[in-house]
Design an enzyme around this catalytic site. Structure first.
Site, PDB file in Angstrom:
ATOM      1  N   TYR A   1       0.824  -1.282   0.086  1.00  0.00           N
ATOM      2  CA  TYR A   1       0.094  -0.082   0.029  1.00  0.00           C
ATOM      3  C   TYR A   1       1.019   1.245  -0.134  1.00  0.00           C
ATOM      4  O   TYR A   1       0.931   2.146   0.846  1.00  0.00           O
ATOM      5  CB  TYR A   1      -0.798  -0.084   1.055  1.00  0.00           C
ATOM      6  CG  TYR A   1      -1.974  -1.113   1.112  1.00  0.00           C
ATOM      7  CD1 TYR A   1      -2.479  -1.617  -0.202  1.00  0.00           C
ATOM      8  CD2 TYR A   1      -2.476  -1.742   2.296  1.00  0.00           C
ATOM      9  CE1 TYR A   1      -3.407  -2.643  -0.276  1.00  0.00           C
ATOM     10  CE2 TYR A   1      -3.551  -2.608   2.200  1.00  0.00           C
ATOM     11  CZ  TYR A   1      -3.999  -3.187   0.986  1.00  0.00           C
ATOM     12  OH  TYR A   1      -4.916  -4.053   0.844  1.00  0.00           O
TER      13      TYR A   1
HETATM   14  C1  LIG Z   1      -7.450  -2.476  -6.495  1.00  0.00           C
HETATM   15  C2  LIG Z   1      -6.401  -3.179  -5.675  1.00  0.00           C
HETATM   16  C3  LIG Z   1      -6.501  -4.279  -5.050  1.00  0.00           C
HETATM   17  C4  LIG Z   1      -5.594  -4.459  -4.488  1.00  0.00           C
HETATM   18  N1  LIG Z   1      -5.617  -5.789  -3.302  1.00  0.00           N
HETATM   19  C5  LIG Z   1      -4.694  -6.157  -2.626  1.00  0.00           C
HETATM   20  C6  LIG Z   1      -4.789  -7.236  -1.881  1.00  0.00           C
HETATM   21  O1  LIG Z   1      -5.747  -7.835  -1.670  1.00  0.00           O
HETATM   22  N2  LIG Z   1      -3.684  -7.956  -0.931  1.00  0.00           N
HETATM   23  C7  LIG Z   1      -2.473  -7.234  -1.405  1.00  0.00           C
HETATM   24  O2  LIG Z   1      -1.442  -7.870  -0.676  1.00  0.00           O
HETATM   25  N3  LIG Z   1      -2.412  -6.232  -1.970  1.00  0.00           N
HETATM   26  C8  LIG Z   1      -3.319  -5.634  -2.724  1.00  0.00           C
HETATM   27  N4  LIG Z   1      -3.183  -4.649  -3.657  1.00  0.00           N
HETATM   28  C9  LIG Z   1      -1.839  -4.066  -3.457  1.00  0.00           C
HETATM   29  C10 LIG Z   1      -1.024  -4.787  -4.660  1.00  0.00           C
HETATM   30  O3  LIG Z   1      -0.446  -5.947  -4.022  1.00  0.00           O
HETATM   31  C11 LIG Z   1       0.148  -3.893  -5.004  1.00  0.00           C
HETATM   32  O4  LIG Z   1      -0.282  -2.754  -5.609  1.00  0.00           O
HETATM   33  C12 LIG Z   1       1.090  -4.710  -5.723  1.00  0.00           C
HETATM   34  O5  LIG Z   1       2.399  -4.131  -6.006  1.00  0.00           O
HETATM   35  C13 LIG Z   1       0.656  -4.562  -7.442  1.00  0.00           C
HETATM   36  O6  LIG Z   1       1.454  -5.449  -8.227  1.00  0.00           O
HETATM   37  P1  LIG Z   1       1.097  -5.157  -9.762  1.00  0.00           P
HETATM   38  O7  LIG Z   1       2.133  -6.235 -10.680  1.00  0.00           O
HETATM   39  O8  LIG Z   1      -0.098  -5.228  -9.994  1.00  0.00           O
HETATM   40  O9  LIG Z   1       1.564  -3.633  -9.791  1.00  0.00           O
HETATM   41  P2  LIG Z   1       2.786  -3.094 -10.873  1.00  0.00           P
HETATM   42  O10 LIG Z   1       2.371  -1.710 -10.464  1.00  0.00           O
HETATM   43  O11 LIG Z   1       2.807  -3.428 -12.037  1.00  0.00           O
HETATM   44  O12 LIG Z   1       4.054  -3.157  -9.683  1.00  0.00           O
HETATM   45  C14 LIG Z   1       4.070  -2.793  -8.478  1.00  0.00           C
HETATM   46  C15 LIG Z   1       5.561  -2.455  -8.044  1.00  0.00           C
HETATM   47  O13 LIG Z   1       6.333  -3.627  -8.526  1.00  0.00           O
HETATM   48  C16 LIG Z   1       7.515  -3.425  -9.221  1.00  0.00           C
HETATM   49  N5  LIG Z   1       7.427  -4.512 -10.213  1.00  0.00           N
HETATM   50  C17 LIG Z   1       6.357  -4.949 -11.186  1.00  0.00           C
HETATM   51  N6  LIG Z   1       6.537  -5.874 -11.964  1.00  0.00           N
HETATM   52  C18 LIG Z   1       7.738  -6.460 -11.374  1.00  0.00           C
HETATM   53  C19 LIG Z   1       8.394  -7.615 -11.641  1.00  0.00           C
HETATM   54  N7  LIG Z   1       8.298  -8.482 -12.675  1.00  0.00           N
HETATM   55  N8  LIG Z   1       9.810  -7.572 -11.158  1.00  0.00           N
HETATM   56  C20 LIG Z   1      10.245  -6.858 -10.215  1.00  0.00           C
HETATM   57  N9  LIG Z   1       9.477  -5.679  -9.821  1.00  0.00           N
HETATM   58  C21 LIG Z   1       8.253  -5.626 -10.484  1.00  0.00           C
HETATM   59  C22 LIG Z   1       6.929  -2.329  -9.927  1.00  0.00           C
HETATM   60  O14 LIG Z   1       7.976  -1.611 -10.620  1.00  0.00           O
HETATM   61  C23 LIG Z   1       6.351  -1.553  -9.019  1.00  0.00           C
HETATM   62  O15 LIG Z   1       7.253  -0.904  -8.126  1.00  0.00           O
HETATM   63  C24 LIG Z   1      -4.392  -4.034  -4.364  1.00  0.00           C
HETATM   64  C25 LIG Z   1      -4.029  -3.030  -5.281  1.00  0.00           C
HETATM   65  C26 LIG Z   1      -4.962  -2.621  -5.879  1.00  0.00           C
HETATM   66  C27 LIG Z   1      -4.949  -1.429  -6.683  1.00  0.00           C
END
Ligand SMILES: Cc1cc2nc3c(=O)[nH]c(=O)nc-3n(C[C@H](O)[C@H](O)[C@H](O)COP(=O)(O)OP(=O)(O)OC[C@H]3O[C@@H](n4cnc5c(N)ncnc54)[C@H](O)[C@@H]3O)c2cc1C
Ligand SMILES: *[C@@H]1O[C@H](CO)[C@@H](O)[C@H](O)[C@H]1NC(C)=O
Ligand SMILES: *[C@@H]1O[C@H](CO)[C@@H](O)[C@H](O)[C@H]1NC(C)=O
Ligand SMILES: *[C@@H]1O[C@H](CO)[C@@H](O)[C@H](O)[C@H]1NC(C)=O
Ligand SMILES: *[C@@H]1O[C@H](CO)[C@@H](O)[C@H](O)[C@H]1NC(C)=O
Length: 533
Positions: A477
């Site tokens: 978060y």
């Molecule tokens: C609607 C919503 C619901 C959510 N619900 C939950 C929940 O139920 N439980 C929970 O724990 N969290 C939850 N989250 C938070 C979520 O876990 C984080 O936002 C997580 O970082 C998202 O991962 P992403 O790949 O979708 O995001 P991205 O925006 O793609 O990446 C997030 C971060 O990780 C980095 N990153 C992305 N891909 C990689 C990779 N392959 N290797 C290394 N670094 C990388 C990015 O540069 C960025 O810093 C929620 C978020 C939202 C918006």
């Protein structure tokens, strides 16, 4: 004479061609493409992997899975180029070439970063966006209780693939099915199975990663330090996760879901008071979260805060009623409130309260909920919040247009794992985590300031009721109010003010590993792990 005319003609044509070529391709994309072609084992077709700002599809690709509308507004700096690789060799080359051209690389998997760090930048430095949307393969192997899942898949797609193979296997990751596997697990990843099995990151057994030198590593070749750091030490800091090998867990073929809503003023406070005594102590098969939102009270047209007890029980109704009667009879849970279903259906039912379309089709597509501009923060609660404190909190909720708050119970398995097992440190002693969110639908800066101001006031009001030294926060978060790296030279000490909130004493080990595996601080963003120095 004739030769001169011919020469000058040729020159003009060349000049024309050259102008056309530079107009169609900015220098960065040109040099990046050239470098990629030299460093990739397989060809890098420009037309299927490159999106530049003058391409008609640039904006739709940029916003495709970007979750926070605040960071796709026109005023926010955009990437110079979106690179959408389809082979791991492209990703290795992208690391080598961004380094060579000294341009920042941002990695995006699911695009759910709360501060938009995977697709936007606060640093005013040009950057490239590496989009992993072609990396979505999921291979489930029930025989050895494991799966390999690529970073660009969503957790909902993963749940679906597991359920297709077995009704009694699951994986303890998030509640919101559109979240990307890549970013999620790098920050921990919690959901309704956490009290029984811990976090998504607690259940990773191997990985495929591209490091800061463009080399592919797995658990064995990277060693246990780096393997420790990537399981919760925040994304975009140590390498690019290509895929995770995860450990599947057992779920009963029938689970029970309930959602009990309370709005009456006196009862609400009484129940919240009791909840704080028991939520972290009840049977670890039971996960009850509380969702707070504003509703217009049907009777008087007055606003009130509605509390929903939103729960998953790993078992049938009869045993659930017994557990509730022993631990939380005040809620008055009845047989009619209980819905027995498969684990996969429970994923859909739980996602409804976060605004998801609950059709299986939407889950399989990885469709996100309706997007809005939002600001969020998190807190950990170790001592119950007093009734006075609760009243003040609920009153503050009435001042905001559409606030949202979720209490997530800890305890169970979460208390049995040591604080240093992985970088995620919020274990024993925590009763529950709070997430505060407020959202709005306009890019009007005054409106934004008003909502963010409300959020910051609420956060300062809550200080006296939550964890302290440090006031802990959940890195998934992400909250840039807590602090950020100025630039690549920011040191561990300068970053400690926010780093210890997310990682407590694990922050120093993270920085020390960072110094070893990425000494140039290539993987950098506003809240990436700094070097120890
Ligand atoms: C609607 C919503 C619901 C959510 N619900 C939950 C929940 O139920 N439980 C929970 O724990 N969290 C939850 N989250 C938070 C979520 O876990 C984080 O936002 C997580 O970082 C998202 O991962 P992403 O790949 O979708 O995001 P991205 O925006 O793609 O990446 C997030 C971060 O990780 C980095 N990153 C992305 N891909 C990689 C990779 N392959 N290797 C290394 N670094 C990388 C990015 O540069 C960025 O810093 C929620 C978020 C939202 C918006
Ligand atoms: C935009 O990019 C896509 C993918 O690279 C390509 O297929 C398309 O031809 C480009 N369109 C324009 C107008 O450049
Ligand atoms: C990448 O290319 C190599 C070499 O052609 C091939 O062996 C491999 O299967 C490809 N991987 C992916 C994910 O496309
Ligand atoms: C609930 O527990 C009480 C004792 O604590 C018991 O008398 C009662 O029968 C129980 N009710 C149910 C429905 O199990
Ligand atoms: C949910 O998605 C399904 C399948 O795409 C669609 O038919 C249905 O109308 C959607 N429901 C809502 C409430 O949007």
């Amino acid at each position: 004479m004739e030769l001169a005319i011919l020469l000058s003609l040729t020159f003009s044509i060349l000049a024309l061609l050259f102008t056309a070529a530079t107009a169609a391709s900015t220098p960065v994309e040109h040099s990046f493409h050239q470098c990629l072609s030299q460093n990739s084992d397989i060809p890098v077709p420009f037309s299927t992997t490159f999106y530049t700002p003058n391409n008609a599809s640039f904006t739709s690709v940029l916003v495709s899975n970007a979750q926070n509308l605040r960071f796709i507004e026109p005023s926010v700096p955009k990437p110079e180029l979106i690179f959408v690789p389809f082979n791991i060799s492209h990703i290795q080359a992208a690391v080598i070439c961004s380094k060579q051209l000294q341009i920042q690389l941002r990695v995006r998997s699911g695009g759910h970063d709360y501060e938009g760090l995977s697709y936007a930048s606060d640093t005013n430095q040009p950057f490239l966006l590496l989009d992993l949307s072609n990396f979505k393969s999921i291979i489930v192997n029930i025989d050895d209780n494991s799966a390999w899942v690529e970073a660009g898949a969503t957790i909902g797609q993963l749940y679906y693939r597991i359920a297709q193979k077995s009704k009694i296997h699951g994986y303890p990751a998030g509640l919101c099915p559109s979240v990307g596997v890549g970013g999620h697990i790098t920050g921990g990843g919690y959901g309704p199975l956490m009290r029984k099995y811990g976090l998504a990151a607690d259940n990773v057994v191997d990985v495929q990663l591209v490091n800061a030198n463009g080399i592919i590593l797995d658990r064995k070749s990277m060693g246990e330090d780096l393997f420790w750091a990537i399981r919760g030490g925040t994304g975009g800091s140590f390498g690019i996760i290509i895929s995770w090998k995860i450990n599947l867990v057992t779920v009963p073929s029938t689970v029970t879901f309930f959602n009990v809503v309370k709005t009456a003023e006196k009862e609400k406070i009484k129940l919240l008071h009791k909840y704080q005594q028991i939520a972290h102590k009840v049977d670890e098969d039971l996960f009850i979260r509380v969702i707070f939102q504003d509703v217009d009270a049907a009777t008087k047209g007055e606003k009130t805060v509605q509390t929903s007890y939103n729960a998953l029980f790993l078992g049938g109704t009869d045993r659930l009623l017994k557990v509730m009667n022993e631990s939380f009879p005040e809620l008055g849970l009845k047989k009619e409130d209980c819905n027995e279903m498969s684990w996969l259906d429970s994923v859909l039912s739980i996602s409804a309260s976060s605004g998801y379309n609950t059709s299986l089709e939407a889950l399989i597509e990885g469709r996100p909920p309706a997007r809005l501009s939002f600001k969020a923060k998190s807190d950990y609660v170790q001592k119950p919040i007093s009734k006075t404190g609760l009243k003040g909190l609920l009153n503050r909720f009435l001042e905001e247009d559409s606030p949202f708050m979720i209490w997530t119970p800890y305890g169970g398995k979460m208390s049995q794992i040591s604080e240093s097992e992985i970088p995620f440190p919020h274990r024993k002693g925590n009763r529950f985590m709070i997430q505060y969110i407020t959202g709005w639908f306009t890019d009007d800066k005054d409106v934004e300031a008003k909502h963010i101001g409300w959020m910051r006031n609420l956060y300062s009001y809550m200080e006296r009721y939550v964890s302290r030294s440090p006031r802990a926060a959940y890195v998934n978060y992400r909250d840039l109010d807590l602090g950020m790296n100025k630039d690549r030279s920011t040191s561990f000490l300068e970053a400690s003010s926010w780093g210890t909130k997310y990682f407590k004493s694990n922050f120093e080990r993270l920085a020390s590993i960072k110094s070893k595996v990425d000494p140039d601080n290539f993987f950098f963003h506003e809240q990436s792990i700094p070097r120890l120095m």
